[in-house]
Write an enzyme that holds these catalytic residues in place. Sequence first.
Site, short mmCIF file in Angstrom:
data_model
loop_
_atom_site.label_atom_id
_atom_site.label_comp_id
_atom_site.label_asym_id
_atom_site.label_seq_id
_atom_site.Cartn_x
_atom_site.Cartn_y
_atom_site.Cartn_z
N GLY A 1 8.59 1.73 -6.06
CA GLY A 1 8.35 0.35 -6.21
C GLY A 1 7.29 0.22 -4.79
O GLY A 1 7.45 0.64 -4.03
N CYS A 2 6.36 -1.04 -5.05
CA CYS A 2 5.40 -1.44 -4.06
C CYS A 2 6.30 -1.77 -2.87
O CYS A 2 6.29 -1.43 -1.70
CB CYS A 2 4.52 -2.23 -4.54
SG CYS A 2 5.25 -3.75 -5.57
N TYR A 3 7.12 -2.76 -3.08
CA TYR A 3 7.93 -3.45 -1.99
C TYR A 3 8.83 -2.14 -1.31
O TYR A 3 8.71 -1.99 -0.04
CB TYR A 3 8.98 -4.45 -2.42
CG TYR A 3 8.36 -5.77 -2.73
CD1 TYR A 3 7.47 -6.51 -1.74
CD2 TYR A 3 8.23 -6.41 -3.98
CE1 TYR A 3 7.00 -7.68 -1.98
CE2 TYR A 3 7.68 -7.58 -3.99
CZ TYR A 3 7.16 -8.27 -3.10
OH TYR A 3 6.53 -9.40 -3.39
#
Lengths: 348, 348, 348, 348
Positions: A151-153
Amino acid sequence: MSQKIRVSVVGATGYTGVELLRLLANHPQVEVVNVTSRQEQGRLVSEIFPSLRSFYNLKFTNPHDDELSQSDVVFFATPHTVAMKQVAKLLQKGTKVIDLSADFRLKNIPIWEQWYKVKHEATEYVKQAVYGLVELNREKIKKAQLVAAPGCYVTCVTLGLLPVLAQDLLDKDTNIIADCKSGVSGAGKSAKIPNLFCEASDSMKAYALQGHRHFPEIQQNIALFDQDIAKKLVFLPHLIPMIRGMQATIYIRLKDDSIDLQKVFEDYYRNEKFVDVLPQGAVPETKNVRGSNICQLAVHKMYESDCYVILSTIDNLMKGASGQAVQNMNVMFGLAESLGLDLVPLVP
Amino acid sequence: MSQKIRVSVVGATGYTGVELLRLLANHPQVEVVNVTSRQEQGRLVSEIFPSLRSFYNLKFTNPHDDELSQSDVVFFATPHTVAMKQVAKLLQKGTKVIDLSADFRLKNIPIWEQWYKVKHEATEYVKQAVYGLVELNREKIKKAQLVAAPGCYVTCVTLGLLPVLAQDLLDKDTNIIADCKSGVSGAGKSAKIPNLFCEASDSMKAYALQGHRHFPEIQQNIALFDQDIAKKLVFLPHLIPMIRGMQATIYIRLKDDSIDLQKVFEDYYRNEKFVDVLPQGAVPETKNVRGSNICQLAVHKMYESDCYVILSTIDNLMKGASGQAVQNMNVMFGLAESLGLDLVPLVP
Amino acid sequence: MSQKIRVSVVGATGYTGVELLRLLANHPQVEVVNVTSRQEQGRLVSEIFPSLRSFYNLKFTNPHDDELSQSDVVFFATPHTVAMKQVAKLLQKGTKVIDLSADFRLKNIPIWEQWYKVKHEATEYVKQAVYGLVELNREKIKKAQLVAAPGCYVTCVTLGLLPVLAQDLLDKDTNIIADCKSGVSGAGKSAKIPNLFCEASDSMKAYALQGHRHFPEIQQNIALFDQDIAKKLVFLPHLIPMIRGMQATIYIRLKDDSIDLQKVFEDYYRNEKFVDVLPQGAVPETKNVRGSNICQLAVHKMYESDCYVILSTIDNLMKGASGQAVQNMNVMFGLAESLGLDLVPLVP
Amino acid sequence: MSQKIRVSVVGATGYTGVELLRLLANHPQVEVVNVTSRQEQGRLVSEIFPSLRSFYNLKFTNPHDDELSQSDVVFFATPHTVAMKQVAKLLQKGTKVIDLSADFRLKNIPIWEQWYKVKHEATEYVKQAVYGLVELNREKIKKAQLVAAPGCYVTCVTLGLLPVLAQDLLDKDTNIIADCKSGVSGAGKSAKIPNLFCEASDSMKAYALQGHRHFPEIQQNIALFDQDIAKKLVFLPHLIPMIRGMQATIYIRLKDDSIDLQKVFEDYYRNEKFVDVLPQGAVPETKNVRGSNICQLAVHKMYESDCYVILSTIDNLMKGASGQAVQNMNVMFGLAESLGLDLVPLVP
């Protein structure tokens, strides 16, 4: 020059999809053979994305798994639950899969089911899946057939923490506070009121106060190093009025203040192409990685405090999604890791 | 109806200046008699600010202190060091002064001189000055002749902390982490490269890593309650691509987790016109206070953690500057505190 | 002070709705008694619009016409076709109606039906309806029971043309080219892909190339003065990445170049509160009318050309919608035309 | 592979400079040897532009002409009057020059001096300079030693008009109205109040009503085809709150309405790599060319009118400046015209 990799992109109508197509269009070793969308089936890719007019002549298809399995690799740029229903057939036929969705990110299936509120339908592949943070799992990815792109975060926070985790530098009694800021493209190309221009621009807010799905994924990464420290994670995302860009502002305390944290970071990432530790005193801005696969990092001791801050900055659609997915592909196919990814950030 | 208050605004060409003029134009008990600017002297206010064309016929002047002292109150919307050179004459003639700059905010003069890197020229008035956070000092402000209006970050963070400070609820061993986000108007109307549209839009960054001038001011406010806790402050500002708006995301730990923090906040601010504690579970957005003097607050326990977060949201030019200054004026002159300030936020 | 006007707002969940509520909250002669929304029925207005928390305690209702008719005036802030189904009962009971939608704007019913692609269900009220451009129809509005508030583009273009139409100054062989630019709030609070932050920001486009519904409405206004000139209208709207704000850039040729167009405009609008002709050489910016009911106009002769340009600037949600609706209400009820509308533009 | 072209960039601290460096970093046939800036002399390029950290190790220099002349080509990304003082020496030594400034764009020297308000100091090179609109002058550019890259508005408008000019289709009695919209980067990286984020965002305006320097340049291009039609030009630029992006909305009338304008455009640009005529009915958006050298064009007949509109869309820093400059370089050095310029637009 060897034969090109035959690539399919499933679910290519969202933002990570069009970003993948942007990258693959210029990748010297790739031929995109299939671009799928149930909804837009039969329409030209360039009709949905006029930015791709000079680059693609393909139409969106709704292919059977048989057709997809004729590709060398299939990217899933879909919402969660799509990939888990399709991977078995592809993997059995020898096709590689890079899943940009969350289906294979969490190893603990009950926790996955708690956060995604649906039964997992491909549990036998969860263990096989390699978590696609190249800076963490490069060797495993080389041999992987199924990669779960982070995921990005999670990418942003984990890259900020890896050096201190690897060397066990964190004070174990202090919370790790990851105050994160994301551009609106992180919410995807879905027609929802809060993502409207008039709602999201000239304003900001925290969100997901009840817990965000990237929380257990960050915890899983930390727990690879220290299970107790994983429990000290505090993660709060904020929506910021910009298209792309993500920053994690991570507050930590060290066991030992005599450590030269700048040097720790520089040493740890010395050989990484896509992680750039800024010089002492510098501060990253999200625009400086816009459109590129680079993560810019900086570490600072806070004024008159025992607290340190790590600033980790990425383009959420690139290192946070599609760029990282292509980086994984390069590793999986034995190509130079930065092939097709040496894009200069777009400034201004 | 009583006679109107005669108001002068010194240094009215910046953003806090034009915001003051916006508020004063609609204030039923105010007559603006002097608007000064050395640089724009002789030009119509409405020429510099076409938004004020229907509301002001005044020209910018460069008056002597004698003329200013004929006002009932003088606002200084100037850079620091201007007010400290002019207040003596005004105060001696009985004119009230509301200083929006930093000249009289810090009681500790060596600390002021350390942060502002200049000798203070009106030290005898520092003690006399009342710190103009109405929610903290209302009674003193009623009798004040010289008010130092707080900094924007300081207002935002302090309002978020007052309820837990007043009741001594904080764990003393944990850092108070104030991760703050501000719109670009906080940087003022000065022609600097980093504030350009092409630099500041579609991007974000932390700044002032070496320490920000609002740090000692927040510390001073906390120290009113607890000197030790003041030393636990960690404050990091971020620049966000929006015109107005500020949020402090404040991470704390409590001595005692059985406390109902929501109730503590609701009780503390029950009678405050301009502080709005959102219902349990709600999240503030900066746009919901745009153009108004309201501070919206929310408190949340973080997911699977002993950490609490306080979200404090203001319009930096209003409750963070000019709105708060007018609120002070209302209190100083015995008017209803919200007179001329009952503006509905501009949404969208 | 006389008794307050009892006001209902039908369809208050969109952008013109919340803007009406903002204006009515501060209007000294108004009491809002009913705020309706089928979808949000039973929820607090302040839950949908947290910006209104300190100003409204009402819940959204779904009232019968009987209840609505107990108001003195009902605003329709609805999509077209809602008002036309409800006005008969209201008007018969003596309630006044101000329709912000398009239902009663066009006098020619076949043309209305052609553009709105639905049968008109209240044709008998179309003739009775007064077109609510106060600067054009003030005397009729004073006596009106049903007012059709003009479209945003129509207001912007018509105010730019009235002085030259009234004095018959236009060259009849030259097209009137109205190149118009609008902020995204003009598209309403509807969850559509093109209105997303990531689609609409940092970009612009023309739209409605096949014809826009405001085209026949502008033509109708021009035709009041000259049917032939109405046929010379060319109108093209553009979507611009800003929340509010609208500008019409209108290119015309005059019969006679010796006319002092600046003086024509200043004379024509000398007594209008809400139309502000800028001094010779000045150029309007949309931000200078943000949040206010003012139209700023400028006229220029183009460089080395026989072409003149008229720049007409409004806030599309104010003079282009809700502000103009309240202006109509003031006129209909014999109040001062600017009551509750003397708002200073929000700059910056 | 042949030897690389040795390139110098003079004045590389502005937006066209950093954009050139972005393009040259990925150009397979280029080696950047000199990057000059008097102001930043001695500092690393990557210190001023952290987006270039992974791509350049150079420092800004302030070289003598002798050093510059050791390059194969020198780009001037400077304000006007710089190039005209330096070209003589460079050209005499055989170095090629591509000037992105205005110094050599206008052939008529008195007109240049009237608009730029300074004496031209290299008049003998004005005639020799080739106007660098490749779509107009490809053959001349192949042999050019000095190229004057066109202005951004000029490129955008001229590409929109070339097909109708080349075939003499325009009605000679009607004005050509070019209503142009530009992102803020067109104003350059100069610290001026109107370019501040808080001034330029969420607002728009027309500007240069007294005449813009690109006016005579557009006229010069039209006059190549028809001197009378050049006099019918009306050009008005608008500032729009976006970083990059430019659109010309061009209103014309044809001699003969039976012409198939869509076909005219498609035929004219059939072989152009960087001009993309959209299909009938489509509408360009600036974001669809963001970061690319492509011009997207569309033609429409206006609703119920004899007026046609041409929509011409570019990225002002690419086809409007640095991209076009590199396109010129490719032509001058006999390379494939799109080498290093096949960048996919950045969407979203």
